[in-house]
Design an enzyme around this catalytic site. Structure first.
Site, PDB file in Angstrom:
ATOM      1  N   SER A 154     -25.045  25.864 -11.115  1.00  0.00           N
ATOM      2  CA  SER A 154     -25.641  26.688 -10.060  1.00  0.00           C
ATOM      3  C   SER A 154     -25.392  28.174 -10.331  1.00  0.00           C
ATOM      4  CB  SER A 154     -25.086  26.240  -8.704  1.00  0.00           C
ATOM      5  OG  SER A 154     -25.853  26.744  -7.642  1.00  0.00           O
TER       6      SER A 154
ATOM      7  N   ASP B  36     -33.291  18.291  -6.635  1.00  0.00           N
ATOM      8  CA  ASP B  36     -32.427  19.416  -6.282  1.00  0.00           C
ATOM      9  C   ASP B  36     -33.058  20.158  -5.102  1.00  0.00           C
ATOM     10  OD1 ASP B  36     -31.035  21.887  -6.181  1.00  0.00           O
ATOM     11  OD2 ASP B  36     -30.579  21.774  -8.318  1.00  0.00           O
TER      12      ASP B  36
ATOM     13  N   HIS C 272     -28.540  18.511  -6.177  1.00  0.00           N
ATOM     14  CA  HIS C 272     -27.932  19.719  -6.737  1.00  0.00           C
ATOM     15  C   HIS C 272     -26.467  19.484  -7.078  1.00  0.00           C
ATOM     16  CE1 HIS C 272     -27.626  23.989  -7.560  1.00  0.00           C
ATOM     17  NE2 HIS C 272     -26.590  24.089  -6.750  1.00  0.00           N
TER      18      HIS C 272
END
Length: 273
Positions: free
Chosen positions: A95, A224, A253
């Site tokens: 991320s 995600d 995610h």
């Protein structure tokens, strides 16, 4: 606990396990190095020196009011790598951490970084625009900021659902994993949490990706709900010189469960190639 102090006086916490080629893990927002506890053991058991740090403002590092931007994050990482004198280095980022390691490798990693791996990473740019219609709208990002500012504790609890896909039929994520997301979120300083939204969403890393001269493994789940895959992995792979893209069907995610097991093995295989 091991700390080092950056050139601007920020104390950065880090942890490491194992011996061998170094693999450095960079966590997502609003987490800490604790997000990589499984990987620290798995990669150490596999014969690597596994290292993870708490980004400034997060976890056990200094709760900074300044420097909560992608370039400073990458500089902090460069100073940590210099402090530990790491070579033949593999950097792995999830991320926001994916943006951090890409910028670090592109702008500071020459002579040290040999491979990069990202999962659900924010590059090239997350913000929706006329040239990036697949991205996240500024209204949605402003809502994130408002949620953090109004009631961060409840916001982390709520965010853990789409983060791990707990809102999907048949989701297998445990309440314990969601509780640990909340626990880590509660360690981030409010200023850092708020400012990091701009850092992870509005930093254009197109040129960082183009300038990478080492192999990169780009991973993302096709479910995600946090970082849109069409604005992230699917665009990043078209910008890098030597990239491998793997899309994980149904994966969220957050790195958890079967997705985590498969991803970890894929990264190990990528490093060993």
């Amino acid at each position: 606990m091991p700390y080092f102090t950056t050139s601007d006086g920020t104390e950065i916490y880090y942890t490491e396990q194992g011996e061998g080629q170094p693999v450095l893990f960079s966590h997502g927002w609003p987490l800490s190095s604790d997000a990589w506890q499984v990987e620290l053991k798995v990669f150490a058991d596999a014969g690597f020196r596994a290292i993870a740090h708490d980004r400034r403002g997060h976890g056990r590092s200094s709760r900074t009011y300044t420097g909560n931007d992608m370039s400073t994050y990458a500089t902090d990482l460069a100073e940590l790598v210099d402090h530990l004198d790491l070579h033949d280095l593999v950097v792995v980022g999830h991320s926001t951490g994916g943006g951090e390691v890409v910028r670090y490798a592109a702008q500071h990693g020459a002579g040290r970084v040999v491979k990069v791996a990202t999962a659900g990473a924010v590059p090239p740019i997350m913000l929706q625009s006329a040239t990036n219609p697949e991205g996240t709208s500024i209204e949605d990002l402003d809502n994130i900021r408002a949620g953090v500012l109004k009631d961060a504790s409840q916001f982390w609890k709520d965010l853990s659902s789409p983060f791990y896909g707990a809102n999907r039929p048949g989701a297998q994520v445990s309440q314990g994993a969601r509780d640990d997301f909340w626990r880590q979120g509660m360690l981030v300083g409010l200023a850092a949490a708020y400012d990091c939204v701009k850092a992870f969403s509005e930093t254009d890393q197109t040129e960082d990706l183009k300038s990478l001269d080492v192999p990169i493994f780009i991973a993302q789940g096709d479910d995600d709900q946090i970082v849109p895959i069409a604005a992230a992995a699917e665009k990043s792979i078209k910008l890098v010189k030597d990239g491998t893209l793997k899309v994980y069907p149904g994966a969220p995610h957050g790195i958890y469960g079967a997705y985590q097991n498969e991803l970890d093995q894929d990264i190990l295989d990528f490093i060993r190639r």
